[in-house]
Scaffold this motif. Structure first.
Motif, PDB file in Angstrom:
ATOM      1  N   UNK A   1       0.821  -1.213   0.000  1.00 48.69           N
ATOM      2  CA  UNK A   1       0.000   0.000   0.000  1.00 48.69           C
ATOM      3  C   UNK A   1       0.856   1.266   0.000  1.00 48.69           C
ATOM      4  N   UNK A   2       1.939   1.249   0.743  1.00 50.26           N
ATOM      5  CA  UNK A   2       2.720   2.479   0.899  1.00 50.26           C
ATOM      6  C   UNK A   2       3.759   2.668  -0.206  1.00 50.26           C
ATOM      7  N   UNK A   3       3.918   1.689  -1.083  1.00 44.07           N
ATOM      8  CA  UNK A   3       4.992   1.767  -2.076  1.00 44.07           C
ATOM      9  C   UNK A   3       4.443   1.878  -3.483  1.00 44.07           C
TER      10      UNK A   3
ATOM     11  N   UNK B   1       6.383  -2.243   7.122  1.00 40.46           N
ATOM     12  CA  UNK B   1       6.150  -2.079   8.562  1.00 40.46           C
ATOM     13  C   UNK B   1       6.734  -0.743   9.046  1.00 40.46           C
ATOM     14  N   UNK B   2       7.928  -0.425   8.533  1.00 43.84           N
ATOM     15  CA  UNK B   2       8.578   0.827   8.947  1.00 43.84           C
ATOM     16  C   UNK B   2       7.767   2.035   8.460  1.00 43.84           C
ATOM     17  N   UNK B   3       7.171   1.919   7.283  1.00 43.82           N
ATOM     18  CA  UNK B   3       6.365   3.036   6.776  1.00 43.82           C
ATOM     19  C   UNK B   3       5.178   3.314   7.697  1.00 43.82           C
ATOM     20  N   UNK B   4       4.661   2.266   8.308  1.00 42.04           N
ATOM     21  CA  UNK B   4       3.500   2.462   9.181  1.00 42.04           C
ATOM     22  C   UNK B   4       3.904   2.759  10.622  1.00 42.04           C
ATOM     23  N   UNK B   5       4.949   2.089  11.084  1.00 38.69           N
ATOM     24  CA  UNK B   5       5.267   2.154  12.520  1.00 38.69           C
ATOM     25  C   UNK B   5       6.578   2.852  12.850  1.00 38.69           C
ATOM     26  N   UNK B   6       7.511   2.872  11.911  1.00 41.63           N
ATOM     27  CA  UNK B   6       8.814   3.482  12.162  1.00 41.63           C
ATOM     28  C   UNK B   6       9.801   2.544  12.825  1.00 41.63           C
TER      29      UNK B   6
ATOM     30  N   UNK C   1       9.703   3.325  -3.385  1.00 45.11           N
ATOM     31  CA  UNK C   1       9.308   2.739  -4.680  1.00 45.11           C
ATOM     32  C   UNK C   1       9.593   1.238  -4.679  1.00 45.11           C
ATOM     33  N   UNK C   2       8.704   0.516  -5.287  1.00 48.25           N
ATOM     34  CA  UNK C   2       8.833  -0.927  -5.451  1.00 48.25           C
ATOM     35  C   UNK C   2       9.394  -1.164  -6.856  1.00 48.25           C
ATOM     36  N   UNK C   3      10.627  -1.595  -6.945  1.00 44.94           N
ATOM     37  CA  UNK C   3      11.273  -1.767  -8.253  1.00 44.94           C
ATOM     38  C   UNK C   3      10.973  -3.157  -8.816  1.00 44.94           C
TER      39      UNK C   3
ATOM     40  N   UNK D   1      13.959  -5.451  -5.052  1.00 48.51           N
ATOM     41  CA  UNK D   1      14.510  -4.104  -4.821  1.00 48.51           C
ATOM     42  C   UNK D   1      13.406  -3.157  -4.353  1.00 48.51           C
ATOM     43  N   UNK D   2      13.765  -2.391  -3.359  1.00 46.52           N
ATOM     44  CA  UNK D   2      12.875  -1.373  -2.810  1.00 46.52           C
ATOM     45  C   UNK D   2      13.724  -0.121  -2.596  1.00 46.52           C
ATOM     46  N   UNK D   3      13.214   1.018  -2.994  1.00 50.14           N
ATOM     47  CA  UNK D   3      14.031   2.240  -2.902  1.00 50.14           C
ATOM     48  C   UNK D   3      13.311   3.306  -2.079  1.00 50.14           C
ATOM     49  N   UNK D   4      13.721   3.485  -0.827  1.00 53.47           N
ATOM     50  CA  UNK D   4      13.112   4.535  -0.007  1.00 53.47           C
ATOM     51  C   UNK D   4      13.698   5.915  -0.339  1.00 53.47           C
TER      52      UNK D   4
END
Lengths: 140, 266
Positions: free
Chosen positions: B43-45, B144-149, B183-185, B255-258
């Motif tokens: 959802x967040x990516x 999880x980090x996007x929602x909770x930190x 971003x979700x690569x 790959x995920x790119x914050x």
């Protein structure tokens, strides 16, 4: 137009020319844009935007960071320079930066320099060398 | 050890279970199943949403980045008040997938010049996995980090698996360090990887061949294709916790790119 009005108009024009920096932004002598003593530098960009090849490295340059680390004051545990994304949440920031981020911007990446020697706000320089030279004008 | 590690098709087996400081290092990646967790499912990516840098520009941009000492390793090496940010330490647990995203968080904070925060990846992994030593993949921890930190070690000591750490004070501190844009690569997409690295975006990288998740921070060379990864095996591994991956071994399977985190002064 009376002579008095002509003088006023000419005075305003001169003031505008002094205020407008040759770098394409606004230089304001002897006043701080960021309401805190000492040198403060802020760049606002949109992370992930492709900038020109020579401008992109300003945002990650180790040399730029070394200069800023030595020139900007340490306030408690925080320092006087930040490179923000335009959409960055600000709830955890000190008011100094919240206020600076709230200032209007004409484009991105946008630069604010605030110091006891004057202030600048305008488009970011084109490369690392010109940014460092620009910055040097505000360092004591 | 503190020497340059280059992992390629010829030697990669040596790095499956290396001994560092007398301890066998662990991994913990469970490969992401893209049939059940396709790109864009989080959802967040967002899927990768920035223009690709054409391959014709890669060499020029890489040269400019290196000449200006403007790689993410340069940012990391000054990210703690002008000194290097310490590598994370997964301490023999299969929690690489939470440490890779935590390393990326440290880089994103350093990009802003947010003060160093000693973020504790064990909080993320312990809570997600119910305090069991289990594997996962990078996107799992990022979501999880996007929602909770992620909390700092003041609220969740490094390597601690104590359930008492999970309290309201820890949760409040963690909220200060959340990803807000990532971003979700596409898996194995080299162009997306290179674009991120040339734009100064760290890439949480899952390598199925290694059963390991690390944070890719630099494009090092194009011929041969080499990237620099930041591992979670302490600073004593490789060169201050980093190593080089070469050729096919440098292309992640996940790959995920914050890009952006909440800003905070603590």
């Amino acid at each position: 137009m009376t002579e008095r009005r002509r003088y006023i108009a000419a005075g305003l024009l001169v003031a505008l020319m002094v205020a407008h920096a040759s770098k394409g932004g606004w230089h304001t002598p002897h006043s701080r844009i960021i309401n805190a003593p000492g040198l403060h530098v802020m760049i606002v960009t949109e992370r992930g935007t492709k900038l020109p090849t020579d401008q992109q490295p300003i945002l990650t340059s180790g040399d730029v960071r070394d200069v800023l680390n030595s020139a900007c004051p340490l306030i408690d545990t925080d320092t006087g320079w930040k490179f923000f994304d335009k959409d960055e949440p600000t709830e955890g920031l000190s008011q100094v930066w919240v206020d600076a981020l709230a200032r209007p911007r004409e484009s991105l990446p946008w630069l604010i320099i605030s110091s006891d020697k004057g202030s600048f706000e305008g488009p970011l320089n084109k490369d690392v060398a010109s940014f460092k030279a620009h910055l040097a004008g505000y360092v004591k | 050890m503190n020497r340059t590690v280059i992992i390629n098709d010829d030697n990669y087996r040596e790095y499956f279970h290396p001994i560092v400081d007398g301890e066998m290092r662990k991994h913990g990646l469970i490969p992401r199943d893209y049939t059940t967790h396709p790109v864009g499912c989080y959802a967040a990516a967002k899927p990768f949403d920035i223009p690709l840098i054409p391959e014709s520009e890669w060499a020029g941009r890489l040269a400019a980045q290196i000449a200006a000492k403007a790689q993410l390793s340069d940012v990391r090496n000054r990210g703690m008040g002008g000194k290097p940010i310490p590598s994370r330490d997964q301490d023999g647990k299969g929690y690489c997938w939470a440490h890779s995203s935590t390393s990326a968080a440290l880089i994103v904070r350093a990009l802003d010049n947010q003060p160093y925060a000693d973020l504790s990846a064990f909080a993320v992994a312990c809570i997600i996995k119910g305090y069991r030593d289990q594997g996962g993949w990078g996107a799992e921890s990022l979501e999880w980090i996007a929602e909770n930190g992620i909390p700092t070690s003041q609220f969740w000591p490094q390597q601690s698996m104590d359930r008492k750490n999970d309290n309201p004070e820890m949760r409040a501190n963690a909220k200060l360090h959340r990803f807000t844009e990532w971003m979700d690569l596409e898996p194995k997409n080299k162009s997306q990887l290179v674009t991120c690295l040339l734009l100064g975006i760290p890439v949480v990288s899952d390598f199925n061949w290694w059963s390991h998740s690390v944070c890719t921070i630099d494009l090092v060379s194009l011929e041969p294709f080499q990237t620099r990864i930041w591992n979670s095996w302490k600073d004593s591994w490789g060169e201050n916790g980093t190593g080089l991956l070469e050729g096919n071994k440098a292309i992640p399977d996940g790959m995920i790119a914050p890009r952006v985190m909440t800003a905070s002064i603590t």
